[in-house]
Design an enzyme around this catalytic site. Structure first.
Site, PDB file in Angstrom:
ATOM      1  N   GLY A  44       0.802  -1.380  -0.116  1.00 33.11           N
ATOM      2  CA  GLY A  44       0.112  -0.119   0.204  1.00 33.11           C
ATOM      3  C   GLY A  44       0.886   1.256  -0.001  1.00 33.11           C
ATOM      4  O   GLY A  44       2.100   1.102   0.327  1.00 33.11           O
ATOM      5  N   GLN A  49       2.785   9.925   1.779  1.00 33.89           N
ATOM      6  CA  GLN A  49       4.114   9.309   2.031  1.00 33.89           C
ATOM      7  C   GLN A  49       5.085   9.913   0.787  1.00 33.89           C
ATOM      8  O   GLN A  49       6.246   9.861   1.002  1.00 33.89           O
ATOM      9  CB  GLN A  49       3.984   8.006   1.859  1.00 33.89           C
ATOM     10  CG  GLN A  49       3.370   7.283   3.126  1.00 33.89           C
ATOM     11  CD  GLN A  49       3.243   5.851   2.936  1.00 33.89           C
ATOM     12  OE1 GLN A  49       2.381   5.188   2.429  1.00 33.89           O
ATOM     13  NE2 GLN A  49       4.264   5.197   3.740  1.00 33.89           N
ATOM     14  N   CYS A  90       5.996  -0.174   7.981  1.00 32.44           N
ATOM     15  CA  CYS A  90       5.579   1.172   7.030  1.00 32.44           C
ATOM     16  C   CYS A  90       6.638   1.580   6.168  1.00 32.44           C
ATOM     17  O   CYS A  90       7.730   1.466   6.791  1.00 32.44           O
ATOM     18  CB  CYS A  90       5.082   2.227   8.085  1.00 32.44           C
ATOM     19  SG  CYS A  90       4.736   3.900   7.281  1.00 32.44           S
ATOM     20  N   LEU A  91       6.571   1.969   5.048  1.00 32.28           N
ATOM     21  CA  LEU A  91       7.622   1.985   4.047  1.00 32.28           C
ATOM     22  C   LEU A  91       8.145   3.504   4.522  1.00 32.28           C
ATOM     23  O   LEU A  91       9.444   3.842   4.151  1.00 32.28           O
ATOM     24  CB  LEU A  91       7.041   2.311   2.629  1.00 32.28           C
ATOM     25  CG  LEU A  91       6.549   0.922   2.114  1.00 32.28           C
ATOM     26  CD1 LEU A  91       5.909   1.264   0.626  1.00 32.28           C
ATOM     27  CD2 LEU A  91       7.489   0.165   1.875  1.00 32.28           C
ATOM     28  N   HIS A 132      -4.372   1.451   7.823  1.00 34.17           N
ATOM     29  CA  HIS A 132      -3.050   2.232   7.958  1.00 34.17           C
ATOM     30  C   HIS A 132      -3.010   3.131   6.882  1.00 34.17           C
ATOM     31  O   HIS A 132      -2.288   4.217   7.404  1.00 34.17           O
ATOM     32  CB  HIS A 132      -1.917   0.677   7.567  1.00 34.17           C
ATOM     33  CG  HIS A 132      -0.585   1.402   7.656  1.00 34.17           C
ATOM     34  ND1 HIS A 132       0.107   0.941   8.371  1.00 34.17           N
ATOM     35  CD2 HIS A 132       0.001   2.042   6.745  1.00 34.17           C
ATOM     36  CE1 HIS A 132       1.401   1.475   8.253  1.00 34.17           C
ATOM     37  NE2 HIS A 132       1.367   2.029   7.319  1.00 34.17           N
ATOM     38  N   HIS A 136      -2.366   7.596   7.331  1.00 35.67           N
ATOM     39  CA  HIS A 136      -1.526   8.300   6.774  1.00 35.67           C
ATOM     40  C   HIS A 136      -1.885   9.782   6.204  1.00 35.67           C
ATOM     41  O   HIS A 136      -1.382  10.793   6.268  1.00 35.67           O
ATOM     42  CB  HIS A 136      -0.775   7.588   5.493  1.00 35.67           C
ATOM     43  CG  HIS A 136       0.549   6.840   5.925  1.00 35.67           C
ATOM     44  ND1 HIS A 136       1.622   7.283   6.543  1.00 35.67           N
ATOM     45  CD2 HIS A 136       0.490   5.555   5.701  1.00 35.67           C
ATOM     46  CE1 HIS A 136       2.396   6.278   6.700  1.00 35.67           C
ATOM     47  NE2 HIS A 136       1.858   5.048   6.219  1.00 35.67           N
TER      48      HIS A 136
HETATM   49  O1  K2U Z   1       1.620   2.450   3.998  1.00 34.42           O
HETATM   50  C1  K2U Z   1       2.885   1.901   3.853  1.00 34.42           C
HETATM   51  O2  K2U Z   1       4.012   2.396   4.370  1.00 34.42           O
HETATM   52  C2  K2U Z   1       2.874   0.588   3.056  1.00 34.42           C
HETATM   53  C3  K2U Z   1       2.589  -0.451   4.374  1.00 34.42           C
HETATM   54  C4  K2U Z   1       1.139  -0.978   4.192  1.00 34.42           C
HETATM   55  C5  K2U Z   1       0.795  -1.955   5.212  1.00 34.42           C
HETATM   56  C6  K2U Z   1       1.280  -1.664   6.618  1.00 34.42           C
HETATM   57  C7  K2U Z   1       0.648  -2.585   7.465  1.00 34.42           C
HETATM   58  C8  K2U Z   1       0.066  -3.533   7.424  1.00 34.42           C
HETATM   59  C9  K2U Z   1      -0.301  -3.883   6.093  1.00 34.42           C
HETATM   60  C10 K2U Z   1       0.101  -3.132   4.747  1.00 34.42           C
HETATM   61  C11 K2U Z   1       3.630  -1.776   4.099  1.00 34.42           C
HETATM   62  O3  K2U Z   1       4.729  -1.100   4.309  1.00 34.42           O
HETATM   63  S1  K2U Z   1       3.786  -2.555   2.843  1.00 34.42           S
HETATM   64  C12 K2U Z   1       4.883  -3.675   3.496  1.00 34.42           C
HETATM   65  C13 K2U Z   1       4.236  -4.877   4.348  1.00 34.42           C
HETATM   66  C14 K2U Z   1       3.656  -5.852   3.085  1.00 34.42           C
HETATM   67  C15 K2U Z   1       2.718  -6.961   4.111  1.00 34.42           C
HETATM   68  C16 K2U Z   1       2.582  -6.879   5.438  1.00 34.42           C
HETATM   69  C17 K2U Z   1       3.186  -5.604   6.061  1.00 34.42           C
HETATM   70  C18 K2U Z   1       3.952  -4.760   5.637  1.00 34.42           C
HETATM   71 ZN    ZN Z   2       2.637   3.325   5.964  1.00 32.79          ZN
END
Ligand code: K2U
Ligand code: ZN
Length: 171
Positions: A44, A49, A90-91, A132, A136
């Site tokens: 996501g 961001q 979180c990225l 999530h 943001h």
């Molecule tokens: O918004 C962001 O930073 C991308 C996030 C999205 C996310 C956060 C928590 C749980 C699910 C999605 C992630 O960095 S994407 C990397 C990731 C992939 C699978 C599970 C957790 C995190």
């Molecule tokens: Zn995030």
């Protein structure tokens, strides 16, 4: 590729404004965000961001990374009291993962990239991810739910990761 802001950059705290019209510029931003999300191995990405403060989220939960979804002016409504923990990352907070509890089932109302209405009830990873990303757009980062100590550790960790990336970049 678009640069992703890193915690604790204050710009990540900006409240995103509604999208009035899906212009060609916004369509370009959407494809740039999708490309940036894939490159960063995210599932996501919120416009906040990449320092664009409009209510726009891209997401792809598919195995083959070939089913991107776009949510414009999203509204998320919890449908049950029950919360579910998930190990979030979180990225914008690289290499930091910790448990966050969120409502298990939510309703998503939004527009897609064609301006068509999205109105879905979701659970599981999609529900976690949309909440999530919605955070943001409201200037909230998942580390805000953690203890002060963990927030301090997260800040130190991100500083370290960014230094290593700079060194790698320079080589
Ligand atoms: O918004 C962001 O930073 C991308 C996030 C999205 C996310 C956060 C928590 C749980 C699910 C999605 C992630 O960095 S994407 C990397 C990731 C992939 C699978 C599970 C957790 C995190
Ligand atoms: Zn995030």
């Amino acid at each position: 590729l678009l640069p992703i802001l890193s915690y604790p950059d204050p710009r990540l705290r900006t409240i995103a404004k509604p999208v009035k019209e899906v212009t060609a510029e916004i369509k370009t931003l959407i494809s740039d965000m999708i490309e940036t999300m894939y490159d960063a191995q995210g599932i996501g990405l919120a416009a906040s961001q990449v320092d664009r403060h409009i209510q726009l989220i891209v997401m792809d939960l598919s195995e083959d990374k070939n089913a991107p979804r776009v949510f414009i002016n999203p509204k998320v409504t919890p449908l049950v009291e029950e919360k579910q923990p998930y190990e979030e990352g979180c990225l914008s907070v690289p290499d930091v993962y910790d448990k966050v509890e969120r409502p298990k089932k939510v309703r998503i109302e939004a527009l897609d990239e064609n301006g068509d209405v999205i109105d879905e009830v979701v659970e599981g990873l999609l529900a976690v991810c949309i909440q999530h990303e919605m955070d943001h757009l409201n200037g909230v980062i998942f580390v805000d739910y953690l203890s002060r100590l963990k927030q301090t550790r997260a800040r130190d960790k991100v500083r370290k990761v960014l230094k290593i990336r700079e060194k790698q970049g320079a080589q």
